[in-house]
Design a protein around this motif. Structure first.
Motif, PDB file in Angstrom:
ATOM      1  N   THR A 228       0.822  -1.201   0.000  1.00 57.80           N
ATOM      2  CA  THR A 228       0.000   0.000   0.000  1.00 57.80           C
ATOM      3  C   THR A 228       0.858   1.253   0.000  1.00 57.80           C
ATOM      4  O   THR A 228       1.786   1.381   0.789  1.00 57.80           O
ATOM      5  N   THR A 229       0.502   2.174  -0.888  1.00 61.09           N
ATOM      6  CA  THR A 229       1.115   3.499  -0.939  1.00 61.09           C
ATOM      7  C   THR A 229       0.015   4.516  -0.675  1.00 61.09           C
ATOM      8  O   THR A 229      -1.056   4.446  -1.267  1.00 61.09           O
ATOM      9  N   GLU A 230       0.287   5.463   0.234  1.00 62.77           N
ATOM     10  CA  GLU A 230      -0.680   6.525   0.530  1.00 62.77           C
ATOM     11  C   GLU A 230      -0.115   7.861   0.080  1.00 62.77           C
ATOM     12  O   GLU A 230       1.052   8.162   0.307  1.00 62.77           O
ATOM     13  N   VAL A 231      -0.958   8.658  -0.569  1.00 63.91           N
ATOM     14  CA  VAL A 231      -0.608  10.010  -0.963  1.00 63.91           C
ATOM     15  C   VAL A 231      -1.441  10.947  -0.087  1.00 63.91           C
ATOM     16  O   VAL A 231      -2.667  10.938  -0.151  1.00 63.91           O
ATOM     17  N   VAL A 232      -0.755  11.751   0.753  1.00 66.49           N
ATOM     18  CA  VAL A 232      -1.419  12.675   1.666  1.00 66.49           C
ATOM     19  C   VAL A 232      -1.254  14.090   1.099  1.00 66.49           C
ATOM     20  O   VAL A 232      -0.135  14.553   0.921  1.00 66.49           O
ATOM     21  N   PHE A 233      -2.354  14.740   0.814  1.00 70.53           N
ATOM     22  CA  PHE A 233      -2.321  16.045   0.156  1.00 70.53           C
ATOM     23  C   PHE A 233      -1.837  17.172   1.066  1.00 70.53           C
ATOM     24  O   PHE A 233      -1.122  18.052   0.631  1.00 70.53           O
ATOM     25  N   THR A 234      -2.291  17.201   2.336  1.00 71.92           N
ATOM     26  CA  THR A 234      -1.962  18.328   3.221  1.00 71.92           C
ATOM     27  C   THR A 234      -1.289  17.839   4.496  1.00 71.92           C
ATOM     28  O   THR A 234      -1.283  16.645   4.789  1.00 71.92           O
ATOM     29  N   GLY A 235      -0.783  18.783   5.276  1.00 74.19           N
ATOM     30  CA  GLY A 235      -0.164  18.455   6.555  1.00 74.19           C
ATOM     31  C   GLY A 235      -1.152  18.431   7.708  1.00 74.19           C
ATOM     32  O   GLY A 235      -0.796  18.105   8.825  1.00 74.19           O
ATOM     33  N   GLY A 236      -2.412  18.777   7.439  1.00 73.48           N
ATOM     34  CA  GLY A 236      -3.425  18.785   8.491  1.00 73.48           C
ATOM     35  C   GLY A 236      -3.180  19.860   9.540  1.00 73.48           C
ATOM     36  O   GLY A 236      -3.566  19.706  10.690  1.00 73.48           O
ATOM     37  N   GLU A 237      -2.577  20.955   9.108  1.00 77.99           N
ATOM     38  CA  GLU A 237      -2.175  21.988  10.067  1.00 77.99           C
ATOM     39  C   GLU A 237      -3.297  22.919  10.513  1.00 77.99           C
ATOM     40  O   GLU A 237      -3.125  23.697  11.441  1.00 77.99           O
ATOM     41  N   ASN A 238      -4.451  22.854   9.885  1.00 76.10           N
ATOM     42  CA  ASN A 238      -5.551  23.751  10.256  1.00 76.10           C
ATOM     43  C   ASN A 238      -6.598  23.043  11.101  1.00 76.10           C
ATOM     44  O   ASN A 238      -7.771  23.022  10.773  1.00 76.10           O
ATOM     45  N   SER A 239      -6.167  22.479  12.204  1.00 77.59           N
ATOM     46  CA  SER A 239      -7.101  21.807  13.110  1.00 77.59           C
ATOM     47  C   SER A 239      -8.112  22.802  13.663  1.00 77.59           C
ATOM     48  O   SER A 239      -7.814  23.979  13.824  1.00 77.59           O
ATOM     49  N   MET A 240      -9.282  22.318  13.997  1.00 82.58           N
ATOM     50  CA  MET A 240     -10.362  23.169  14.486  1.00 82.58           C
ATOM     51  C   MET A 240      -9.941  23.973  15.714  1.00 82.58           C
ATOM     52  O   MET A 240     -10.231  25.146  15.827  1.00 82.58           O
ATOM     53  N   TRP A 241      -9.250  23.338  16.649  1.00 83.44           N
ATOM     54  CA  TRP A 241      -8.891  24.044  17.892  1.00 83.44           C
ATOM     55  C   TRP A 241      -7.915  25.178  17.617  1.00 83.44           C
ATOM     56  O   TRP A 241      -7.870  26.158  18.345  1.00 83.44           O
ATOM     57  N   LEU A 242      -7.145  25.075  16.532  1.00 88.50           N
ATOM     58  CA  LEU A 242      -6.183  26.116  16.193  1.00 88.50           C
ATOM     59  C   LEU A 242      -6.888  27.379  15.718  1.00 88.50           C
ATOM     60  O   LEU A 242      -6.386  28.481  15.882  1.00 88.50           O
ATOM     61  N   ASN A 243      -8.075  27.216  15.155  1.00 91.37           N
ATOM     62  CA  ASN A 243      -8.798  28.358  14.597  1.00 91.37           C
ATOM     63  C   ASN A 243      -9.628  29.115  15.631  1.00 91.37           C
ATOM     64  O   ASN A 243     -10.293  30.077  15.301  1.00 91.37           O
TER      65      ASN A 243
ATOM     66  N   LYS B 253       0.390  31.785  15.252  1.00 96.82           N
ATOM     67  CA  LYS B 253      -0.313  30.672  14.606  1.00 96.82           C
ATOM     68  C   LYS B 253       0.523  29.988  13.532  1.00 96.82           C
ATOM     69  O   LYS B 253       0.439  28.781  13.354  1.00 96.82           O
ATOM     70  N   GLU B 254       1.338  30.737  12.813  1.00 98.93           N
ATOM     71  CA  GLU B 254       2.168  30.130  11.764  1.00 98.93           C
ATOM     72  C   GLU B 254       3.198  29.168  12.375  1.00 98.93           C
ATOM     73  O   GLU B 254       3.430  28.084  11.843  1.00 98.93           O
ATOM     74  N   LYS B 255       3.801  29.576  13.486  1.00100.69           N
ATOM     75  CA  LYS B 255       4.759  28.710  14.182  1.00100.69           C
ATOM     76  C   LYS B 255       4.060  27.454  14.707  1.00100.69           C
ATOM     77  O   LYS B 255       4.579  26.347  14.610  1.00100.69           O
ATOM     78  N   LEU B 256       2.875  27.665  15.260  1.00100.24           N
ATOM     79  CA  LEU B 256       2.100  26.554  15.790  1.00100.24           C
ATOM     80  C   LEU B 256       1.677  25.594  14.676  1.00100.24           C
ATOM     81  O   LEU B 256       1.709  24.377  14.840  1.00100.24           O
ATOM     82  N   LYS B 257       1.312  26.142  13.510  1.00103.74           N
ATOM     83  CA  LYS B 257       0.926  25.307  12.365  1.00103.74           C
ATOM     84  C   LYS B 257       2.095  24.426  11.922  1.00103.74           C
ATOM     85  O   LYS B 257       1.922  23.250  11.618  1.00103.74           O
ATOM     86  N   GLU B 258       3.294  24.997  11.856  1.00103.25           N
ATOM     87  CA  GLU B 258       4.481  24.221  11.460  1.00103.25           C
ATOM     88  C   GLU B 258       4.766  23.113  12.457  1.00103.25           C
ATOM     89  O   GLU B 258       5.090  21.989  12.079  1.00103.25           O
ATOM     90  N   LYS B 259       4.635  23.434  13.730  1.00104.02           N
ATOM     91  CA  LYS B 259       4.855  22.439  14.780  1.00104.02           C
ATOM     92  C   LYS B 259       3.812  21.316  14.672  1.00104.02           C
ATOM     93  O   LYS B 259       4.131  20.138  14.799  1.00104.02           O
ATOM     94  N   LEU B 260       2.567  21.708  14.418  1.00101.71           N
ATOM     95  CA  LEU B 260       1.482  20.735  14.274  1.00101.71           C
ATOM     96  C   LEU B 260       1.707  19.839  13.056  1.00101.71           C
ATOM     97  O   LEU B 260       1.496  18.625  13.122  1.00101.71           O
ATOM     98  N   LYS B 261       2.147  20.413  11.929  1.00102.59           N
ATOM     99  CA  LYS B 261       2.428  19.603  10.729  1.00102.59           C
ATOM    100  C   LYS B 261       3.492  18.545  11.023  1.00102.59           C
ATOM    101  O   LYS B 261       3.349  17.390  10.630  1.00102.59           O
ATOM    102  N   LYS B 262       4.554  18.940  11.710  1.00107.76           N
ATOM    103  CA  LYS B 262       5.619  17.981  12.060  1.00107.76           C
ATOM    104  C   LYS B 262       5.090  16.878  12.968  1.00107.76           C
ATOM    105  O   LYS B 262       5.404  15.702  12.781  1.00107.76           O
ATOM    106  N   HIS B 263       4.292  17.282  13.947  1.00108.22           N
ATOM    107  CA  HIS B 263       3.719  16.315  14.884  1.00108.22           C
ATOM    108  C   HIS B 263       2.792  15.338  14.156  1.00108.22           C
ATOM    109  O   HIS B 263       2.856  14.129  14.362  1.00108.22           O
ATOM    110  N   ARG B 264       1.942  15.861  13.285  1.00105.69           N
ATOM    111  CA  ARG B 264       0.994  15.007  12.556  1.00105.69           C
ATOM    112  C   ARG B 264       1.712  14.083  11.578  1.00105.69           C
ATOM    113  O   ARG B 264       1.284  12.962  11.334  1.00105.69           O
ATOM    114  N   LYS B 265       2.832  14.539  11.010  1.00104.05           N
ATOM    115  CA  LYS B 265       3.611  13.689  10.115  1.00104.05           C
ATOM    116  C   LYS B 265       4.172  12.497  10.887  1.00104.05           C
ATOM    117  O   LYS B 265       4.137  11.358  10.415  1.00104.05           O
ATOM    118  N   LYS B 266       4.664  12.759  12.088  1.00104.99           N
ATOM    119  CA  LYS B 266       5.182  11.685  12.934  1.00104.99           C
ATOM    120  C   LYS B 266       4.065  10.701  13.302  1.00104.99           C
ATOM    121  O   LYS B 266       4.242   9.481  13.246  1.00104.99           O
TER     122      LYS B 266
END
Length: 149
Positions: free
Chosen positions: A38-53, A65-78
């Motif tokens: 299986t190969t998965e293609v993920v379009f986004t980093g999921g950085e715009n979580s509801m609680w962030l908004n 928010k931009e710093k937090l979004k980058e941190k969230l993208k890294k966390h979600r990638k892991k």
């Protein structure tokens, strides 16, 4: 020749966000047990979580928010890489498109067509183009178009 040996045994899944493969995790695990890669293609980093908004400014709290979004993208990638390992996903490709603003473009279509031609899947799974979530709907439309090409 055994009928199973004739099969391509590859699945390609297109998802909008790092947690979207969970909607078909059981199916992916089943096919993994049957020997599918299986190969998965993920379009986004999921950085715009509801609680962030949420409006922290209204509460007198300032957040970069931009710093937090980058941190969230890294966390979600892991997180997705750990979950993918447990589900049996062999490869994850991150497109890095902006969460909440996925747009159809020739560049994105060409990239998907290239992935499809490289992977040569027997089964393609994608988001529903009739979904109410904007990104899910767009991924369904774009991935469907790429698969047709």
């Amino acid at each position: 020749m055994n009928e199973n040996k004739k099969l391509n045994k590859k699945i390609l899944i297109f998802t909008a966000h790092p947690d979207d493969h969970l909607c078909c995790a059981g199916t992916l695990m089943y096919f993994h047990d049957l020997g599918f890669k299986t190969t998965e293609v993920v379009f986004t980093g999921g950085e715009n979580s509801m609680w962030l908004n949420n409006s922290y400014e209204e509460k007198g709290i300032y957040i970069d928010k931009e710093k937090l979004k980058e941190k969230l993208k890294k966390h979600r990638k892991k997180e997705i890489l750990n979950a993918s390992k447990a589900i049996g996903i062999d490869e994850t490709i991150f497109l890095g498109l902006p969460d909440g603003n996925v747009l159809r473009s020739l560049e994105v279509l060409d990239r998907l067509v290239g992935i499809i031609r490289k992977v040569r899947p027997q089964i393609v799974i994608s988001m529903n183009p009739l979904d109410s979530h904007y990104d899910h709907k767009k991924i369904g439309e774009i991935a469907g178009e790429a698969a047709e090409r």
